[in-house]
Design a protein around this motif. Structure first.
Motif, PDB file in Angstrom:
ATOM      1  N   ASN A 188     134.699 -90.119-126.719  1.00 31.73           N
ATOM      2  CA  ASN A 188     135.811 -90.377-127.660  1.00 31.73           C
ATOM      3  C   ASN A 188     135.445 -91.314-128.801  1.00 31.73           C
ATOM      4  OD1 ASN A 188     137.525 -88.726-126.442  1.00 31.73           O
ATOM      5  ND2 ASN A 188     138.523 -90.300-125.183  1.00 31.73           N
ATOM      6  N   PHE A 189     134.692 -92.369-128.476  1.00 31.05           N
ATOM      7  CA  PHE A 189     134.448 -93.369-129.527  1.00 31.05           C
ATOM      8  C   PHE A 189     133.659 -92.777-130.698  1.00 31.05           C
ATOM      9  CE2 PHE A 189     129.989 -94.592-129.295  1.00 31.05           C
ATOM     10  CZ  PHE A 189     129.613 -94.199-128.020  1.00 31.05           C
ATOM     11  N   LEU A 190     132.904 -91.723-130.414  1.00 31.96           N
ATOM     12  CA  LEU A 190     132.125 -91.118-131.503  1.00 31.96           C
ATOM     13  C   LEU A 190     133.007 -90.378-132.496  1.00 31.96           C
ATOM     14  CD1 LEU A 190     128.791 -89.710-130.100  1.00 31.96           C
ATOM     15  CD2 LEU A 190     129.231 -91.789-131.370  1.00 31.96           C
ATOM     16  N   MET A 191     134.200 -90.021-132.043  1.00 30.08           N
ATOM     17  CA  MET A 191     135.130 -89.289-132.909  1.00 30.08           C
ATOM     18  C   MET A 191     135.871 -90.251-133.837  1.00 30.08           C
ATOM     19  SD  MET A 191     134.900 -86.175-132.130  1.00 30.08           S
ATOM     20  CE  MET A 191     133.192 -86.446-132.020  1.00 30.08           C
ATOM     21  N   GLN A 192     135.756 -91.563-133.522  1.00 28.15           N
ATOM     22  CA  GLN A 192     136.512 -92.553-134.313  1.00 28.15           C
ATOM     23  C   GLN A 192     135.803 -92.919-135.613  1.00 28.15           C
ATOM     24  OE1 GLN A 192     137.555 -95.053-130.815  1.00 28.15           O
ATOM     25  NE2 GLN A 192     138.852 -96.079-132.316  1.00 28.15           N
ATOM     26  N   ASP A 193     136.615 -93.339-136.573  1.00 27.21           N
ATOM     27  CA  ASP A 193     136.063 -93.838-137.827  1.00 27.21           C
ATOM     28  C   ASP A 193     135.284 -95.136-137.519  1.00 27.21           C
ATOM     29  OD1 ASP A 193     135.606 -94.966-140.258  1.00 27.21           O
ATOM     30  OD2 ASP A 193     137.697 -95.205-140.821  1.00 27.21           O
ATOM     31  N   LEU A 197     136.231 -98.637-135.505  1.00 25.66           N
ATOM     32  CA  LEU A 197     135.495 -99.121-134.321  1.00 25.66           C
ATOM     33  C   LEU A 197     135.112-100.592-134.488  1.00 25.66           C
ATOM     34  CD1 LEU A 197     132.689 -96.617-133.223  1.00 25.66           C
ATOM     35  CD2 LEU A 197     134.672 -97.341-131.914  1.00 25.66           C
ATOM     36  N   LEU A 198     134.631-100.913-135.692  1.00 24.31           N
ATOM     37  CA  LEU A 198     134.203-102.295-135.969  1.00 24.31           C
ATOM     38  C   LEU A 198     135.386-103.248-135.934  1.00 24.31           C
ATOM     39  CD1 LEU A 198     131.673-102.808-138.857  1.00 24.31           C
ATOM     40  CD2 LEU A 198     131.342-103.122-136.417  1.00 24.31           C
ATOM     41  N   LYS A 199     136.501-102.760-136.444  1.00 21.06           N
ATOM     42  CA  LYS A 199     137.703-103.604-136.482  1.00 21.06           C
ATOM     43  C   LYS A 199     138.133-103.947-135.045  1.00 21.06           C
ATOM     44  CE  LYS A 199     141.871-103.902-139.227  1.00 21.06           C
ATOM     45  NZ  LYS A 199     142.895-104.064-138.219  1.00 21.06           N
ATOM     46  N   ILE A 200     138.104-102.936-134.199  1.00 15.90           N
ATOM     47  CA  ILE A 200     138.486-103.168-132.791  1.00 15.90           C
ATOM     48  C   ILE A 200     137.473-104.126-132.152  1.00 15.90           C
ATOM     49  CG2 ILE A 200     138.793-102.030-130.539  1.00 15.90           C
ATOM     50  CD1 ILE A 200     139.564 -99.465-132.157  1.00 15.90           C
ATOM     51  N   PHE A 201     136.189-103.896-132.466  1.00 15.82           N
ATOM     52  CA  PHE A 201     135.148-104.746-131.889  1.00 15.82           C
ATOM     53  C   PHE A 201     135.290-106.203-132.360  1.00 15.82           C
ATOM     54  CE2 PHE A 201     130.894-106.686-132.458  1.00 15.82           C
ATOM     55  CZ  PHE A 201     130.611-106.903-131.114  1.00 15.82           C
ATOM     56  N   SER A 202     135.736-106.385-133.600  1.00 18.70           N
ATOM     57  CA  SER A 202     135.811-107.761-134.131  1.00 18.70           C
ATOM     58  C   SER A 202     136.728-108.634-133.259  1.00 18.70           C
ATOM     59  CB  SER A 202     136.288-107.754-135.589  1.00 18.70           C
ATOM     60  OG  SER A 202     137.619-107.303-135.648  1.00 18.70           O
ATOM     61  N   GLU A 203     137.653-107.992-132.551  1.00 21.55           N
ATOM     62  CA  GLU A 203     138.510-108.786-131.647  1.00 21.55           C
ATOM     63  C   GLU A 203     137.736-109.249-130.415  1.00 21.55           C
ATOM     64  OE1 GLU A 203     141.814-106.075-131.141  1.00 21.55           O
ATOM     65  OE2 GLU A 203     142.055-106.134-133.335  1.00 21.55           O
ATOM     66  N   ARG A 204     136.614-108.584-130.142  1.00 21.06           N
ATOM     67  CA  ARG A 204     135.793-108.968-128.973  1.00 21.06           C
ATOM     68  C   ARG A 204     134.534-109.726-129.394  1.00 21.06           C
ATOM     69  NH1 ARG A 204     135.934-103.266-127.961  1.00 21.06           N
ATOM     70  NH2 ARG A 204     133.662-103.272-128.024  1.00 21.06           N
ATOM     71  N   LEU A 205     134.384-109.932-130.698  1.00 23.36           N
ATOM     72  CA  LEU A 205     133.151-110.515-131.232  1.00 23.36           C
ATOM     73  C   LEU A 205     132.824-111.881-130.611  1.00 23.36           C
ATOM     74  CD1 LEU A 205     130.856-110.207-133.358  1.00 23.36           C
ATOM     75  CD2 LEU A 205     132.365-111.340-134.992  1.00 23.36           C
ATOM     76  N   ASN A 218     132.766-103.416-121.642  1.00 25.31           N
ATOM     77  CA  ASN A 218     132.662-102.883-122.985  1.00 25.31           C
ATOM     78  C   ASN A 218     132.417-104.056-123.957  1.00 25.31           C
ATOM     79  OD1 ASN A 218     132.885-101.225-125.107  1.00 25.31           O
ATOM     80  ND2 ASN A 218     135.095-100.877-124.930  1.00 25.31           N
ATOM     81  N   GLY A 219     131.185-104.613-123.911  1.00 24.62           N
ATOM     82  CA  GLY A 219     130.950-105.871-124.625  1.00 24.62           C
ATOM     83  C   GLY A 219     130.252-105.729-125.963  1.00 24.62           C
ATOM     84  N   THR A 220     129.818-104.505-126.295  1.00 28.27           N
ATOM     85  CA  THR A 220     129.076-104.330-127.557  1.00 28.27           C
ATOM     86  C   THR A 220     129.878-103.455-128.519  1.00 28.27           C
ATOM     87  OG1 THR A 220     127.865-102.380-126.812  1.00 28.27           O
ATOM     88  CG2 THR A 220     126.892-104.499-126.256  1.00 28.27           C
ATOM     89  N   SER A 221     129.333-103.274-129.712  1.00 31.21           N
ATOM     90  CA  SER A 221     130.148-102.610-130.753  1.00 31.21           C
ATOM     91  C   SER A 221     130.105-101.080-130.706  1.00 31.21           C
ATOM     92  CB  SER A 221     129.684-103.070-132.138  1.00 31.21           C
ATOM     93  OG  SER A 221     128.349-102.656-132.368  1.00 31.21           O
ATOM     94  N   GLU A 222     129.120-100.519-130.006  1.00 26.53           N
ATOM     95  CA  GLU A 222     128.947 -99.056-129.908  1.00 26.53           C
ATOM     96  C   GLU A 222     128.900 -98.385-131.292  1.00 26.53           C
ATOM     97  OE1 GLU A 222     132.304 -98.140-127.267  1.00 26.53           O
ATOM     98  OE2 GLU A 222     130.832 -97.837-125.693  1.00 26.53           O
ATOM     99  N   ILE A 223     128.204 -99.021-132.198  1.00 27.59           N
ATOM    100  CA  ILE A 223     128.185 -98.513-133.578  1.00 27.59           C
ATOM    101  C   ILE A 223     126.869 -97.788-133.882  1.00 27.59           C
ATOM    102  CG2 ILE A 223     127.183-100.522-134.790  1.00 27.59           C
ATOM    103  CD1 ILE A 223     130.448 -98.928-135.871  1.00 27.59           C
ATOM    104  N   SER A 224     125.918 -97.817-132.906  1.00 24.80           N
ATOM    105  CA  SER A 224     124.547 -97.367-133.223  1.00 24.80           C
ATOM    106  C   SER A 224     124.448 -95.904-133.670  1.00 24.80           C
ATOM    107  CB  SER A 224     123.614 -97.610-132.033  1.00 24.80           C
ATOM    108  OG  SER A 224     124.103 -96.954-130.890  1.00 24.80           O
ATOM    109  N   VAL A 225     125.289 -95.029-133.141  1.00 20.48           N
ATOM    110  CA  VAL A 225     125.166 -93.609-133.527  1.00 20.48           C
ATOM    111  C   VAL A 225     125.668 -93.423-134.963  1.00 20.48           C
ATOM    112  CG1 VAL A 225     125.689 -91.232-132.880  1.00 20.48           C
ATOM    113  CG2 VAL A 225     125.562 -92.989-131.103  1.00 20.48           C
ATOM    114  N   HIS A 226     126.802 -94.044-135.266  1.00 18.64           N
ATOM    115  CA  HIS A 226     127.338 -93.967-136.634  1.00 18.64           C
ATOM    116  C   HIS A 226     126.344 -94.569-137.636  1.00 18.64           C
ATOM    117  CE1 HIS A 226     131.093 -93.667-134.237  1.00 18.64           C
ATOM    118  NE2 HIS A 226     131.448 -92.848-135.195  1.00 18.64           N
ATOM    119  N   LEU A 227     125.725 -95.662-137.205  1.00 20.42           N
ATOM    120  CA  LEU A 227     124.773 -96.339-138.081  1.00 20.42           C
ATOM    121  C   LEU A 227     123.521 -95.475-138.264  1.00 20.42           C
ATOM    122  CD1 LEU A 227     124.137 -98.941-139.618  1.00 20.42           C
ATOM    123  CD2 LEU A 227     123.478-100.011-137.464  1.00 20.42           C
TER     124      LEU A 227
END
Ligand SMILES: Cc1cc2nc3c(=O)[nH]c(=O)nc-3n(C[C@H](O)[C@H](O)[C@H](O)COP(=O)(O)OP(=O)(O)OC[C@H]3O[C@@H](n4cnc5c(N)ncnc54)[C@H](O)[C@@H]3O)c2cc1C
Length: 446
Positions: A188-193, A197-205, A218-227
């Motif tokens: 699912n997270f790959l389908m997100q903008d 994703l980053l905005k949601i992660f910033s609350e866990r930063l 779920n402690g990391t940003s999971e942004i690597s595929v988008h990046l």
């Protein structure tokens, strides 16, 4: 002047170098490259992800009054045909991968090709030590990037608003099936903008340092595929995170990505050879390698990590370190075998990060873990998956097992009612073996 804007690993319209540098009449294109695709299995998840991202990019470009012509073929043939149509030059982003460099060189012999650095924060040529040589160790490299850290914002590229679309008849969009692939389910997270994703992660930063190693959290940003495919740029990530007072540890990881790309740029041979000049006598047992790939080594954390990779195309960073250490140190198998396997499976596969991380784990890299530091996979799982939540989520046959047994050598196998493979190697014996092997390779002398 008719320019081609060749989108490859920069599938976005924001902070995009080629959209900023383009002038006049342009044709944005994407090529599903048969040289790459022909080597992939029909169920490759990345192709589904890229396919959907390319269709989104087409819509985004249409919103700018442009469009995206989508080709399926050999880039050389595509560009030869485009040359006949009167196109005069190509703009694209830099890619330091071996194949990408070779491909770009060939295309440049067909028409002028201008490459812009925008998939990374730095231009690798520009960061050098006092002797004008590239850094080989992360910490001084990291310190040299203090100017970036001190910047509150890095200027992003702005799209040239005066571009117009070249008249070009290329309406056909090849389907996944035409290219020999079947659509794959994606997490699912790959389908997100990615911005969302980053905005949601910033609350866990603020908890990043504390939780980033815990596998079931779920402690990391999971942004690597988008990046990886440029749906978001590293500058956008930096600019979004930098204002937070707790952002330093996170940005440090982004700088690791920079470092690994920088190493590949300055030391391209390291994609295929040990960075340190040592000859390691690998054991390269094919049966052991097969068991590692399939997740049947008899070590629950390694097996769960590999089975999850095979199914989902994903692996937590801590697990990558554990399975890489297990393969290269305990099984004494050449890091290139593991690197190649990860390249086939990882959704976020990036040659630079993958190669350098494998060389780090194998102690062959320029800035690597010392050979005598061998991760004990059982201690690792005890520390980072104490309750066995991750292991049990992947290996349901271990669901009822006392978590303590998961973290003990031959612990799970002590339950005779369980059908679980025996360990293929003893941790102690394999530790001693790797130590001897690296001593023989005169590791201390390099
Ligand atoms: C053996 C091995 C192979 C790896 N192969 C790849 C690969 O092919 N592609 C890839 O992108 N990363 C690779 N990594 C690095 C790391 O595991 C992933 O970047 C990370 O797990 C991605 O998850 P995230 O986006 O939630 O990371 P976060 O912890 O949220 O970090 C944010 C970003 O920083 C970068 N980053 C974080 N940790 C690292 C690291 N150790 N090295 C380099 N960059 C990092 C990534 O771009 C990541 O998306 C590998 C690590 C190991 C040990």
């Amino acid at each position: 002047m008719k320019q081609i804007l060749w989108f490859r690993r920069d599938l976005r319209i924001k902070d995009n170098a080629i959209l900023a540098h383009a002038k006049g009449e342009v044709l944005p294109i994407f090529i599903f490259d048969t040289n790459i695709l022909n080597k992939l299995p029909s169920n490759d998840k990345r192709v589904t992800f890229i396919y959907q991202s390319v269709l989104n990019l087409k819509k985004e470009l249409q919103s700018l009054g442009l469009n995206l012509a989508i080709f399926y073929g050999d880039p050389e043939t595509v560009f030869q045909n485009l040359k006949v149509e009167g196109f005069t030059s190509v703009l694209c982003s830099v890619d330091n991968d071996h194949y990408a460099k070779k491909r770009d060189k060939n295309i440049a012999s067909i028409m002028p090709l201008e490459r812009f650095s925008d998939s990374f924060l730095i231009d690798s040529k520009e960061v050098l030590n006092k002797s004008n040589l590239p850094y080989k160790v992360f910490t001084p490299f990291y310190n040299a990037l203090h100017y970036l850290w001190e910047a509150n914002k890095i200027t992003e590229f702005t799209t040239n608003q005066n571009l117009s679309l070249v008249e070009f008849n290329h309406r056909h969009i090849p389907t996944l099936e035409e290219m020999g692939f079947t659509e794959q389910p994606l997490p699912n997270f790959l389908m997100q903008d990615p911005h969302q994703l980053l905005k949601i992660f910033s609350e866990r930063l603020a908890n990043y340092t504390h939780y980033r190693d815990f596998i079931a959290i779920n402690g990391t940003s999971e942004i690597s595929v988008h990046l990886r495919f440029g749906l978001i740029s590293p500058k956008e990530i930096f600019n979004a995170m930098r204002p937070y007072s707790e952002s330093k540890p996170y940005i440090r990881q982004l700088f690791f990505r920079e470092f690994y790309n920088y190493l590949l740029y300055h030391f391209p041979k390291s994609q295929f050879e040990n960075h340190k000049p040592i000859e390691v006598e690998w054991n390269n047992n094919k049966e052991h390698f097969k068991k590692w790939c399939e997740g049947k080594t008899g070590v629950p954390i390694v097996d769960a990590a590999m089975q999850h990779l095979n199914k989902a195309g994903l692996m937590h960073n801590r697990l990558r370190m554990i399975v890489a250490s297990y393969l290269t140190k305990n099984l004494l198998i050449d890091w290139r075998w593991g690197e190649t396997y990860f390249a086939e499976k990882l959704l976020d596969y990036e040659a630079s990060s993958n190669v350098a991380s494998w060389q780090w784990a194998a102690s062959t890299g320029s800035d690597a873990v010392p050979y005598f530091r061998v991760f004990n996979p059982y201690l690792q799982s005890e520390k980072f998956d104490k309750e066995g939540l991750f292991i049990k989520s992947v290996l349901p046959q271990l669901k009822e097992i006392d978590a303590k047994l998961l973290h003990k050598e031959n612990g799970v196998q002590s339950n005779l009612f369980l059908n679980y493979p025996q360990q293929i190697i003893s941790i102690k014996i394999s530790r001693d073996r790797v130590s001897e092997t690296f001593k023989k390779a005169h590791y201390e002398n390099v």
